[in-house]
Design a protein around this motif. Structure first.
Motif, short mmCIF file in Angstrom:
data_model
loop_
_atom_site.label_atom_id
_atom_site.label_comp_id
_atom_site.label_asym_id
_atom_site.label_seq_id
_atom_site.Cartn_x
_atom_site.Cartn_y
_atom_site.Cartn_z
N HIS A 198 -4.64 1.55 -1.23
CA HIS A 198 -4.33 2.95 -0.99
C HIS A 198 -4.16 3.22 0.50
O HIS A 198 -4.56 2.42 1.35
CB HIS A 198 -5.44 3.85 -1.53
CG HIS A 198 -5.56 3.85 -3.01
ND1 HIS A 198 -4.52 4.21 -3.84
CD2 HIS A 198 -6.60 3.55 -3.83
CE1 HIS A 198 -4.91 4.13 -5.11
NE2 HIS A 198 -6.17 3.73 -5.12
N THR A 199 -3.58 4.36 0.80
CA THR A 199 -3.55 4.88 2.16
C THR A 199 -4.18 6.25 2.13
O THR A 199 -4.03 6.99 1.16
CB THR A 199 -2.11 4.97 2.71
OG1 THR A 199 -2.15 5.54 4.02
CG2 THR A 199 -1.22 5.81 1.84
N ASP A 212 -2.15 3.16 8.52
CA ASP A 212 -2.19 3.94 7.29
C ASP A 212 -2.81 3.17 6.13
O ASP A 212 -3.07 3.75 5.07
CB ASP A 212 -0.77 4.38 6.90
CG ASP A 212 -0.20 5.41 7.86
OD1 ASP A 212 -0.93 6.36 8.18
OD2 ASP A 212 0.94 5.24 8.32
N LEU A 213 -3.02 1.88 6.30
CA LEU A 213 -3.71 1.08 5.28
C LEU A 213 -5.19 1.35 5.39
O LEU A 213 -5.79 1.17 6.44
CB LEU A 213 -3.42 -0.40 5.49
CG LEU A 213 -4.23 -1.40 4.65
CD1 LEU A 213 -3.98 -1.20 3.17
CD2 LEU A 213 -3.89 -2.83 5.06
N ALA A 214 -5.79 1.80 4.29
CA ALA A 214 -7.23 2.09 4.31
C ALA A 214 -8.00 0.83 4.71
O ALA A 214 -7.80 -0.24 4.14
CB ALA A 214 -7.68 2.57 2.93
N ILE A 231 5.30 5.29 8.78
CA ILE A 231 4.21 4.47 8.23
C ILE A 231 3.87 3.37 9.23
O ILE A 231 4.75 2.69 9.76
CB ILE A 231 4.62 3.84 6.89
CG1 ILE A 231 4.90 4.93 5.85
CG2 ILE A 231 3.52 2.91 6.38
CD1 ILE A 231 5.46 4.38 4.55
N ALA A 244 4.91 -1.33 2.54
CA ALA A 244 4.40 -0.05 2.06
C ALA A 244 5.52 0.76 1.42
O ALA A 244 6.70 0.54 1.68
CB ALA A 244 3.77 0.73 3.21
N ARG A 283 -1.55 11.20 4.35
CA ARG A 283 -0.80 11.10 5.60
C ARG A 283 0.30 12.15 5.64
O ARG A 283 0.76 12.64 4.61
CB ARG A 283 -0.20 9.70 5.77
CG ARG A 283 0.66 9.23 4.62
CD ARG A 283 1.19 7.82 4.85
NE ARG A 283 1.97 7.77 6.06
CZ ARG A 283 3.27 8.09 6.11
NH1 ARG A 283 3.89 8.49 5.01
NH2 ARG A 283 3.93 8.01 7.22
N SER A 304 -7.63 -0.64 7.61
CA SER A 304 -6.59 -1.51 8.18
C SER A 304 -7.11 -2.51 9.20
O SER A 304 -6.69 -3.66 9.23
CB SER A 304 -5.49 -0.65 8.83
OG SER A 304 -6.03 0.16 9.86
N ASP A 342 0.33 5.94 -0.75
CA ASP A 342 -0.51 7.06 -1.13
C ASP A 342 -0.56 7.14 -2.66
O ASP A 342 0.23 6.51 -3.36
CB ASP A 342 0.08 8.35 -0.56
CG ASP A 342 -0.95 9.46 -0.46
OD1 ASP A 342 -2.06 9.30 -1.00
OD2 ASP A 342 -0.64 10.51 0.14
N PHE A 355 0.82 -1.20 0.00
CA PHE A 355 0.00 0.00 0.00
C PHE A 355 0.86 1.26 0.00
O PHE A 355 2.01 1.25 0.42
CB PHE A 355 -0.99 0.00 1.17
CG PHE A 355 -0.39 0.21 2.55
CD1 PHE A 355 -0.24 1.49 3.08
CD2 PHE A 355 -0.01 -0.88 3.33
CE1 PHE A 355 0.29 1.68 4.34
CE2 PHE A 355 0.52 -0.69 4.59
CZ PHE A 355 0.67 0.60 5.10
N GLN A 385 0.54 0.27 10.28
CA GLN A 385 -0.56 -0.49 9.71
C GLN A 385 -1.84 0.33 9.67
O GLN A 385 -2.74 0.08 8.86
CB GLN A 385 -0.80 -1.78 10.50
CG GLN A 385 -1.37 -1.56 11.89
CD GLN A 385 -1.62 -2.88 12.60
OE1 GLN A 385 -0.69 -3.61 12.92
NE2 GLN A 385 -2.88 -3.18 12.88
#
Length: 327
Positions: free
Chosen positions: A196-197, A210-212, A206, A226, A200, A214, A68, A66, A208
């Motif tokens: 995606h994230t 930040d993972l959409a 970074i 990532a 941020r 998550s 951005d 993942f 976990q």
């Protein structure tokens, strides 16, 4: 009646009726039950998983990459597919780029295209054959059909949002991940999912989170890594490993991979440079007030929210947002 009550009642019924299942009797269930020693003995007969992409992704794993938007995750995923296809049959399901966009990305300034291995196939959706009903099921079935037709044992899906636009909703996300896990296990394939994230801060490491989605997705994956944008330079990126069930974490916060986006002839890729700490790539941490100001300007200038709406969303006064915007 709760599930716990149902289990207690069933157990009481068995005891009262004098029923007793032998430990060797096969229980008709969705579960496979063995002794711990049997699990170890049976697993010893299976060969050790081999690395597909260093220790970031092993054979037989459901893996997630993942990042951005516009950071380079698709570039890196195609780069992985290109290398892996030298020894495996790979299908890259591209739900991001059109065929023309893909061609332009891998063509040099003289109009010469990059030559990929014959074992690498690329798939995209034919819009004429899309049905509004059971869309996700149709896509998953099409993936299985393509996998069988081309005898592929490595699948890369770019990206999860296309498979399920509702991955932010727990039930939909879980159903999708269960379906992908079933494909992995039933067909013995390795699957890489791109995700995606949310937006941020470049000053934050970074994680976990930040993972959409998550909380709903992270536990399903065997491995997760990532790509972060570096404060060192515009084209510099770093690759951080967040989860691995097959090995130790080799590329954590103290040893991320530094890479640079380059185009070598017709080949666009992330060229690995060296190993360094994640902190070396992070921008100087701003004050909370600076972060709020930056977000307020983004909401007004990029998202086109009114000053009042931006102030409500950020929990600050309308006059404060107005001052930031006017200055």
């Amino acid at each position: 009646m709760t599930l716990e009550d149902m289990c207690k009642n069933k157990f009481r019924e068995l005891v009262e009726n004098g029923e007793n299942h032998s430990v060797t009797e096969e229980i008709p269930s969705i579960l496979t039950v063995k002794t711990a020693n049997e699990c170890i003995s049976d697993a010893m007969k299976v060969s050790l998983p081999q690395q597909l992409w260093s220790s970031l992704w092993y054979e037989g794993e459901l893996c997630c990459l993942f990042a951005d938007s516009n950071v380079g995750k698709s570039i890196y995923a195609v780069q992985m597919a290109n290398e892996i296809a030298k020894t495996h049959s790979v299908i890259y399901f591209d739900f991001e780029l059109s065929e023309k966009q893909f061609q332009m990305r891998y063509t040099d300034d003289k109009g010469v295209g990059y030559v990929f291995p014959d074992n690498l196939h690329r798939a995209e959706v034919n819009p004429d054959n899309i049905s509004s009903e059971n869309f996700e099921e149709d896509i998953l079935n099409a993936i299985i059909d393509a996998m069988a037709k081309y005898s592929a044992n490595v699948l890369i899906i770019d990206n999860i949002t296309f498979l399920n636009a509702l991955t932010e909703h727990a039930d939909a996300a879980s159903r999708l991940m269960i379906a992908l896990c079933q494909i992995k296990r039933n067909y013995g394939v390795s699957i890489l999912i791109l995700a995606h994230t949310p937006k941020r801060l470049l000053s934050s490491p970074i994680t976990q989170n930040d993972l959409a989605g998550s909380k709903r997705l992270f536990n399903f994956f065997d491995s997760v890594f990532a790509i972060g944008k570096s404060a060192i330079g515009e084209e510099i990126r770093y690759i951080k490993q967040l989860k691995s069930r097959s090995s130790s974490i080799d590329y954590g916060a103290n040893s991320v991979i530094t890479a640079q986006i380059v185009k070598e002839g017709a080949y666009l890729c992330l060229s690995h440079q060296d190993m360094t700490t994640e902190s070396a790539h992070l921008s100087e941490k701003k004050s909370e007030n600076d972060d709020l100001k930056e977000e307020a300007l983004r909401l007004v200038n990029e998202e086109h929210l009114s000053i009042r709406k931006a102030a409500e969303q950020l929990g600050v006064s309308k006059s404060t947002v107005g001052r930031w915007v006017n200055n």
